[in-house]
Design a protein around this motif. Structure first.
Motif, PDB file in Angstrom:
ATOM      1  N   LEU A 169      30.954 -65.573 137.883  1.00 57.08           N
ATOM      2  CA  LEU A 169      32.029 -65.007 138.692  1.00 57.08           C
ATOM      3  C   LEU A 169      31.666 -64.946 140.171  1.00 57.08           C
ATOM      4  O   LEU A 169      32.382 -64.340 140.964  1.00 57.08           O
ATOM      5  CB  LEU A 169      32.381 -63.604 138.192  1.00 57.08           C
ATOM      6  CG  LEU A 169      32.950 -63.537 136.774  1.00 57.08           C
ATOM      7  CD1 LEU A 169      32.964 -62.107 136.278  1.00 57.08           C
ATOM      8  CD2 LEU A 169      34.352 -64.128 136.733  1.00 57.08           C
ATOM      9  N   GLY A 170      30.555 -65.553 140.531  1.00 58.29           N
ATOM     10  CA  GLY A 170      30.119 -65.549 141.920  1.00 58.29           C
ATOM     11  C   GLY A 170      29.265 -64.359 142.296  1.00 58.29           C
ATOM     12  O   GLY A 170      29.043 -64.098 143.480  1.00 58.29           O
ATOM     13  N   GLY A 171      28.755 -63.645 141.306  1.00 60.49           N
ATOM     14  CA  GLY A 171      27.874 -62.513 141.571  1.00 60.49           C
ATOM     15  C   GLY A 171      26.502 -62.969 142.042  1.00 60.49           C
ATOM     16  O   GLY A 171      26.109 -64.131 141.861  1.00 60.49           O
ATOM     17  N   ALA A 172      25.763 -62.041 142.629  1.00 57.82           N
ATOM     18  CA  ALA A 172      24.432 -62.357 143.146  1.00 57.82           C
ATOM     19  C   ALA A 172      23.406 -62.383 142.021  1.00 57.82           C
ATOM     20  O   ALA A 172      23.515 -61.646 141.044  1.00 57.82           O
ATOM     21  CB  ALA A 172      24.023 -61.317 144.190  1.00 57.82           C
ATOM     22  N   VAL A 173      22.403 -63.251 142.164  1.00 57.32           N
ATOM     23  CA  VAL A 173      21.246 -63.235 141.273  1.00 57.32           C
ATOM     24  C   VAL A 173      20.269 -62.211 141.832  1.00 57.32           C
ATOM     25  O   VAL A 173      19.855 -62.295 142.987  1.00 57.32           O
ATOM     26  CB  VAL A 173      20.593 -64.627 141.191  1.00 57.32           C
ATOM     27  CG1 VAL A 173      19.294 -64.558 140.386  1.00 57.32           C
ATOM     28  CG2 VAL A 173      21.557 -65.622 140.564  1.00 57.32           C
ATOM     29  N   VAL A 174      19.893 -61.231 141.001  1.00 55.95           N
ATOM     30  CA  VAL A 174      19.111 -60.085 141.471  1.00 55.95           C
ATOM     31  C   VAL A 174      17.758 -60.052 140.754  1.00 55.95           C
ATOM     32  O   VAL A 174      17.686 -60.218 139.530  1.00 55.95           O
ATOM     33  CB  VAL A 174      19.869 -58.761 141.224  1.00 55.95           C
ATOM     34  CG1 VAL A 174      19.068 -57.569 141.737  1.00 55.95           C
ATOM     35  CG2 VAL A 174      21.240 -58.800 141.895  1.00 55.95           C
ATOM     36  N   ASP A 175      16.721 -59.827 141.500  1.00 60.69           N
ATOM     37  CA  ASP A 175      15.373 -59.686 140.955  1.00 60.69           C
ATOM     38  C   ASP A 175      15.356 -58.533 139.943  1.00 60.69           C
ATOM     39  O   ASP A 175      15.690 -57.397 140.283  1.00 60.69           O
ATOM     40  CB  ASP A 175      14.403 -59.386 142.101  1.00 60.69           C
ATOM     41  CG  ASP A 175      12.944 -59.454 141.685  1.00 60.69           C
ATOM     42  OD1 ASP A 175      12.642 -59.177 140.511  1.00 60.69           O
ATOM     43  OD2 ASP A 175      12.104 -59.761 142.543  1.00 60.69           O
ATOM     44  N   PRO A 176      14.981 -58.789 138.679  1.00 61.47           N
ATOM     45  CA  PRO A 176      14.998 -57.736 137.657  1.00 61.47           C
ATOM     46  C   PRO A 176      13.982 -56.625 137.882  1.00 61.47           C
ATOM     47  O   PRO A 176      14.013 -55.611 137.185  1.00 61.47           O
ATOM     48  CB  PRO A 176      14.714 -58.491 136.352  1.00 61.47           C
ATOM     49  CG  PRO A 176      14.037 -59.745 136.773  1.00 61.47           C
ATOM     50  CD  PRO A 176      14.594 -60.091 138.119  1.00 61.47           C
ATOM     51  N   ARG A 177      13.095 -56.789 138.864  1.00 60.31           N
ATOM     52  CA  ARG A 177      12.162 -55.700 139.178  1.00 60.31           C
ATOM     53  C   ARG A 177      12.859 -54.598 139.979  1.00 60.31           C
ATOM     54  O   ARG A 177      12.314 -53.510 140.138  1.00 60.31           O
ATOM     55  CB  ARG A 177      10.968 -56.253 139.948  1.00 60.31           C
ATOM     56  CG  ARG A 177      10.052 -57.145 139.116  1.00 60.31           C
ATOM     57  CD  ARG A 177       9.016 -57.842 139.963  1.00 60.31           C
ATOM     58  NE  ARG A 177       9.622 -58.789 140.907  1.00 60.31           N
ATOM     59  CZ  ARG A 177       8.931 -59.597 141.701  1.00 60.31           C
ATOM     60  NH1 ARG A 177       7.605 -59.577 141.653  1.00 60.31           N
ATOM     61  NH2 ARG A 177       9.543 -60.420 142.531  1.00 60.31           N
ATOM     62  N   LEU A 178      14.062 -54.896 140.472  1.00 64.03           N
ATOM     63  CA  LEU A 178      14.834 -53.892 141.206  1.00 64.03           C
ATOM     64  C   LEU A 178      15.627 -53.029 140.231  1.00 64.03           C
ATOM     65  O   LEU A 178      16.112 -53.501 139.200  1.00 64.03           O
ATOM     66  CB  LEU A 178      15.800 -54.569 142.183  1.00 64.03           C
ATOM     67  CG  LEU A 178      15.180 -55.415 143.292  1.00 64.03           C
ATOM     68  CD1 LEU A 178      16.268 -56.074 144.133  1.00 64.03           C
ATOM     69  CD2 LEU A 178      14.281 -54.563 144.175  1.00 64.03           C
ATOM     70  N   LYS A 179      15.786 -51.776 140.582  1.00 68.09           N
ATOM     71  CA  LYS A 179      16.567 -50.841 139.780  1.00 68.09           C
ATOM     72  C   LYS A 179      17.948 -50.759 140.417  1.00 68.09           C
ATOM     73  O   LYS A 179      18.132 -50.092 141.441  1.00 68.09           O
ATOM     74  CB  LYS A 179      15.882 -49.470 139.782  1.00 68.09           C
ATOM     75  CG  LYS A 179      16.252 -48.572 138.636  1.00 68.09           C
ATOM     76  CD  LYS A 179      15.371 -47.328 138.650  1.00 68.09           C
ATOM     77  CE  LYS A 179      15.713 -46.417 137.483  1.00 68.09           C
ATOM     78  NZ  LYS A 179      14.862 -45.208 137.490  1.00 68.09           N
TER      79      LYS A 179
END
Length: 266
Positions: A169-179
Motif C-alpha cells: 500500500l506504499g507504506g514504509a519499510v521499518v527496521d524491526p529493532r524500532l518500537k
C-alpha cells in the motif's frame, strides 16, 4: 539451546510433508530432542511451511513468550520467517552445531476491539469495509482526534510486518529493532468534507492508536489479524498498542532483516 529439548511441530499434514518430516524427526531424536504433541509443553516451536504457515503457528500456539520459534520451508524457497528448508536438513544441523544462529526478538501489537479481551498481531491488524462502499473512521492518537478517514480501510502494522500488506500500500519499510506502530491508508477519499494525511504515519511505541468506526450503516467491517479474518460482527472501536510481550525467533546470523529485504525486493 542446551536446556530446550521439547519441540512442537506445527504444519498442515499431507503425505508429502509427512514424508519430508521423517528425516527431521529422526535427526531431532539423535540429538536428544523430544517431539511433543502439546505446544504448551514445548520450549521450541517449529513451523513447517511458508511465511503464512509461520503466522498461523504463532496464533495457534498463542504467541508463547518463553519459546523459541523456528521457520522451516517445505520447498526450496526461503521466506522472511523461514531461514531453512526441509530439502536440506544437513544445513539445519550444521547451522545449529556451528552456532550460526541467533535469537532475535520481535515486537507484537496488542489489539482490543470494543474493549474486549485483547489479541496479538505479529505483522498487522487491518480493518476494511465488507461492502462495496467506503466507510468512515475517526482516528485518535493517544487522546487527540487526529483525522476523520473515509475510504476502504486502515492497517496498523509492526516494523516486522512493514514488508507485508503495508508495503503493498506504499507504506514504509521499518527496521524491526524500532518500537513503533505504522498506520497506512487503504484507498482514502479526500475532498472538501474528508481530509486525511494521505501518507503512512509512524507512531512511537509509547503511543495508543484508536480507530472509532462511525456508525453509518457500514459498521460490520472485516478485521484481519495477520493473515486471518476475525469473526467480529459489530465494531465500534479498535485500540492498538505495542504489546508487553515479544516473540523470540531463531534466525541465521548471516540473514538479517535488511539482507532479506534486499534479496526479496532489489
Amino acid at each position: 539451546m542446551a536446556d530446550r529439548r521439547n519441540v512442537f511441530l506445527y504444519y498442515h499434514p499431507t503425505n508429502e510433508v509427512e514424508e519430508k518430516l521423517a528425516p527431521l524427526i529422526e535427526v531431532a531424536k539423535q540429538y536428544n530432542f523430544d517431539i511433543v504433541s502439546n505446544y504448551q509443553e514445548a520450549n521450541i516451536i517449529i513451523s513447517i511451511g511458508g511465511d503464512g504457515t509461520f503466522l498461523q503457528a504463532l496464533r495457534k500456539t498463542e504467541f508463547q513468550e518463553d519459546c523459541l520459534y523456528l521457520g522451516i520451508n517445505t520447498g526450496d524457497h526461503i521466506g522472511f520467517y523461514t531461514d531453512f528448508t526441509l530439502n536440506d536438513i544437513d544445513s539445519i544441523v550444521a547451522a545449529m552445531k556451528n552456532e550460526q544462529v541467533e535469537v532475535r526478538k520481535n515486537n507484537l501489537i496488542e489489539v482490543s476491539v470494543n474493549g474486549e479481551k485483547p489479541f496479538y498481531c505479529f505483522n498487522e491488524c487491518s480493518i476494511r469495509s465488507n461492502v462495496i462502499r467506503t466507510f468512515v473512521i475517526d482516528v485518535y492518537i493517544d487522546d487527540m482526534h487526529f483525522e476523520t478517514f473515509r475510504g476502504d480501510g486502515l492497517i496498523a502494522s509492526t516494523p516486522t510486518g512493514s514488508t507485508a500488506y503495508n508495503k503493498s500500500l506504499g507504506g514504509a519499510v521499518v527496521d524491526p529493532r524500532l518500537k513503533a506502530i505504522q498506520l497506512t491508508e487503504i484507498s482514502s477519499l479526500n475532498n472538501n468534507e474528508y481530509r486525511t494525511l494521505g501518507a503512512p504515519l509512524i507512531l512511537s511505541g509509547d503511543s495508543t492508536l484508536t480507530l472509532k468506526v462511525v456508525q453509518d450503516g457500514n459498521d460490520h467491517p472485516i478485521i484481519g489479524a495477520d493473515n486471518e479474518a476475525l469473526s467480529i460482527r459489530h465494531c465500534h472501536d479498535i485500540k492498538v498498542n505495542i504489546a508487553d510481550k515479544q516473540v523470540k525467533m531463531l534466525k541465521l546470523k548471516d540473514n538479517s532483516f535488511f539482507q532479506r529485504v534486499q534479496k526479496t525486493f532489489l
